[in-house]
Design a protein around this motif. Structure first.
Motif, mmCIF file in Angstrom:
data_model
loop_
_atom_site.group_PDB
_atom_site.id
_atom_site.type_symbol
_atom_site.label_atom_id
_atom_site.label_comp_id
_atom_site.label_asym_id
_atom_site.label_seq_id
_atom_site.Cartn_x
_atom_site.Cartn_y
_atom_site.Cartn_z
ATOM 1 N N ILE A 191 0.401 -1.454 0.103
ATOM 2 C CA ILE A 191 -0.792 -0.339 -0.498
ATOM 3 C C ILE A 191 1.410 1.435 -0.125
ATOM 4 N N ARG A 192 0.885 2.135 -0.692
ATOM 5 C CA ARG A 192 1.534 3.372 -1.701
ATOM 6 C C ARG A 192 1.081 4.290 -0.429
ATOM 7 N N ASN A 193 1.749 5.181 -0.306
ATOM 8 C CA ASN A 193 1.556 6.585 -0.149
ATOM 9 C C ASN A 193 0.410 7.493 -0.752
ATOM 10 N N THR A 194 1.292 6.883 -2.192
ATOM 11 C CA THR A 194 0.700 7.471 -3.343
ATOM 12 C C THR A 194 1.156 6.475 -4.165
ATOM 13 N N LEU A 195 -0.398 5.744 -4.852
ATOM 14 C CA LEU A 195 0.054 4.857 -6.214
ATOM 15 C C LEU A 195 0.105 5.999 -7.516
ATOM 16 N N SER A 196 1.509 5.753 -8.306
ATOM 17 C CA SER A 196 2.018 6.416 -9.316
ATOM 18 C C SER A 196 0.811 5.651 -10.653
ATOM 19 N N ALA A 197 0.374 6.597 -11.113
ATOM 20 C CA ALA A 197 -0.062 6.067 -12.754
ATOM 21 C C ALA A 197 0.254 4.398 -13.479
ATOM 22 N N LYS A 198 2.010 4.976 -13.340
ATOM 23 C CA LYS A 198 2.423 3.332 -14.303
ATOM 24 C C LYS A 198 2.008 1.971 -13.968
ATOM 25 N N GLU A 199 2.234 2.674 -12.147
ATOM 26 C CA GLU A 199 2.329 1.557 -11.354
ATOM 27 C C GLU A 199 0.527 1.033 -11.180
ATOM 28 N N ALA A 200 0.210 2.268 -11.383
ATOM 29 C CA ALA A 200 -1.932 1.120 -11.923
ATOM 30 C C ALA A 200 -1.872 0.228 -12.903
ATOM 31 N N ARG A 201 -1.342 1.164 -14.093
ATOM 32 C CA ARG A 201 -1.549 0.727 -15.748
ATOM 33 C C ARG A 201 -0.601 -0.419 -15.353
ATOM 34 N N SER A 202 0.032 -1.003 -14.636
ATOM 35 C CA SER A 202 0.874 -1.908 -14.780
ATOM 36 C C SER A 202 0.178 -3.299 -14.030
ATOM 37 N N ASN A 203 -0.840 -3.270 -13.221
ATOM 38 C CA ASN A 203 -1.356 -3.893 -12.560
ATOM 39 C C ASN A 203 -2.113 -3.959 -13.653
ATOM 40 N N VAL A 204 -3.425 -3.193 -14.447
ATOM 41 C CA VAL A 204 -4.587 -3.730 -15.239
ATOM 42 C C VAL A 204 -3.903 -4.296 -16.621
ATOM 43 N N SER A 205 -2.268 -4.150 -17.340
ATOM 44 C CA SER A 205 -1.644 -4.613 -18.432
ATOM 45 C C SER A 205 -1.163 -6.669 -17.737
ATOM 46 N N ARG A 206 -0.747 -5.857 -16.677
ATOM 47 C CA ARG A 206 -0.648 -7.856 -16.321
ATOM 48 C C ARG A 206 -1.921 -9.000 -15.939
ATOM 49 N N LEU A 207 -3.454 -7.784 -15.687
ATOM 50 C CA LEU A 207 -4.247 -8.929 -15.842
ATOM 51 C C LEU A 207 -4.413 -8.881 -17.551
ATOM 52 N N ARG A 208 -4.745 -8.384 -18.607
ATOM 53 C CA ARG A 208 -5.068 -8.111 -20.327
ATOM 54 C C ARG A 208 -4.185 -9.437 -20.607
ATOM 55 N N ARG A 209 -2.483 -9.103 -20.068
ATOM 56 C CA ARG A 209 -2.036 -10.707 -20.817
ATOM 57 C C ARG A 209 -2.122 -12.067 -19.880
ATOM 58 N N SER A 210 -2.655 -12.257 -18.670
ATOM 59 C CA SER A 210 -2.828 -13.230 -17.720
ATOM 60 C C SER A 210 -3.845 -13.786 -19.030
ATOM 61 N N LEU A 211 -5.166 -13.320 -18.810
ATOM 62 C CA LEU A 211 -6.244 -13.508 -19.942
ATOM 63 C C LEU A 211 -5.684 -13.851 -21.597
ATOM 64 N N ASP A 212 -4.697 -13.678 -22.016
ATOM 65 C CA ASP A 212 -4.854 -13.895 -22.953
ATOM 66 C C ASP A 212 -3.958 -14.502 -22.875
ATOM 67 N N LYS A 213 -2.689 -15.151 -22.249
ATOM 68 C CA LYS A 213 -2.282 -16.292 -22.133
ATOM 69 C C LYS A 213 -2.746 -17.805 -22.274
ATOM 70 N N LEU A 214 -4.280 -16.994 -20.928
ATOM 71 C CA LEU A 214 -4.919 -18.036 -20.669
ATOM 72 C C LEU A 214 -5.679 -19.065 -21.559
ATOM 73 N N GLN A 215 -6.494 -18.139 -22.600
ATOM 74 C CA GLN A 215 -7.385 -17.940 -23.760
ATOM 75 C C GLN A 215 -6.797 -18.380 -25.401
ATOM 76 N N GLY A 216 -5.520 -18.610 -24.386
ATOM 77 C CA GLY A 216 -4.331 -19.082 -25.551
ATOM 78 C C GLY A 216 -4.003 -21.209 -25.028
ATOM 79 N N ARG A 217 -5.015 -21.350 -24.053
ATOM 80 C CA ARG A 217 -4.239 -22.935 -23.194
ATOM 81 C C ARG A 217 -5.826 -23.700 -23.345
ATOM 82 N N HIS A 218 -6.932 -22.521 -22.384
ATOM 83 C CA HIS A 218 -7.539 -23.374 -22.458
ATOM 84 C C HIS A 218 -8.548 -23.193 -23.484
ATOM 85 N N THR A 219 -9.296 -23.865 -24.087
ATOM 86 C CA THR A 219 -10.188 -24.033 -24.746
ATOM 87 C C THR A 219 -11.584 -24.816 -24.944
ATOM 88 N N PRO A 220 -12.848 -24.379 -23.860
ATOM 89 C CA PRO A 220 -13.378 -23.027 -24.251
ATOM 90 C C PRO A 220 -12.727 -22.350 -23.127
#
Length: 239
Positions: A191-220
């Motif tokens: 828990i930061r004193n102030t969370l930077s926009a870069k760190e916040a976006r990195s969280n969201v981007s990591r989730l997207r990469r996770s979903l893309d990877k899972l889509q390639g791994r699982h059917t459906p």
């Protein structure tokens, strides 16, 4: 009633006495866990589900990764108890719950000093009732865009409270039968004193990469670009 600590030789334990008792150190023992979890194996990367005194709980053991992990899988360099990964995650969960954020309730943590400078550790949390992780959910059925928006709003809410999740992926998001989302596994989070926009976006981007990877791994695997845009819409509305 509250959080209590005790020492037992080289072991230090902190626990919530509203969930577990002073005998909670037994809950960290491999033999006890395997006997009381339906025969689950206590191993790397596996959460162990069990019940104690009518409370549903989850056990997690900390492991090192990489080359160091293969050499000393369960130990970490010890400096001060408050700086250990297990103590930090336990206290971070306490803080987030005080902020009203949907995370598991911490039940107990144990840290064992391994002289001269190492330690091993484990954490027990209350199980979120009637829940599955997002990976399991999306392998079974799609979510409507309203749910994706709700998830985006929730992630934004954590970020407004300056919470950085070090590994925001689909398996670290729970969805309950009533449609509520929880975030789990805050190892290495902060828990930061102030969370930077870069760190916040990195969280969201990591989730997207996770979903893309899972889509390639699982059917459906029920995830689409339209779903992601709904999450982004919810995130923007929650910022």
């Amino acid at each position: 009633m509250g959080y209590r600590q005790f020492s037992n030789g080289l072991a230090r334990v902190i626990y919530d006495d509203a969930l577990v008792g002073a005998d909670c150190e037994k809950l960290f023992q491999r033999d006890w866990l395997e006997a009381n979890s339906g025969g689950a194996t206590v191993e790397r990367g596996t959460a162990v589900m069990f019940e104690h005194n009518g409370v549903a709980l989850v056990f997690k053991q900390y492991h090192r990764g990489g080359l160091a992990g293969r050499l000393v899988e369960k130990t970490y360099l010890y400096s001060r108890l408050e700086n250990t990964r297990v103590w930090r995650e336990f206290n971070m969960l306490r803080q987030m719950r005080a902020l009203g954020l949907p995370v598991p309730r911490p039940a107990a943590a144990r840290c064992v000093s391994v002289p001269p400078l190492a330690y091993r550790a484990a954490l027990i949390t209350e199980r979120v009732p009637d829940s599955k992780n997002l990976t399991e959910v999306l392998c079974a059925h799609p979510l409507d865009n309203a749910s994706w928006e709700k998830l985006g709003q929730l992630i934004a809410r954590f970020h407004r409270n300056n919470v950085y999740h070090a590994d925001l992926n689909a398996s670290n998001i729970l969805l309950t039968g009533s449609g509520d989302f929880y975030l789990i596994d805050f190892d290495k989070g902060v828990i930061r004193n102030t969370l930077s926009a870069k760190e916040a976006r990195s969280n969201v981007s990591r989730l997207r990469r996770s979903l893309d990877k899972l889509q390639g791994r699982h059917t459906p695997f029920h995830f689409s670009e339209d779903n992601w845009q709904a999450l982004e819409k919810g995130y923007a509305a929650g910022e």
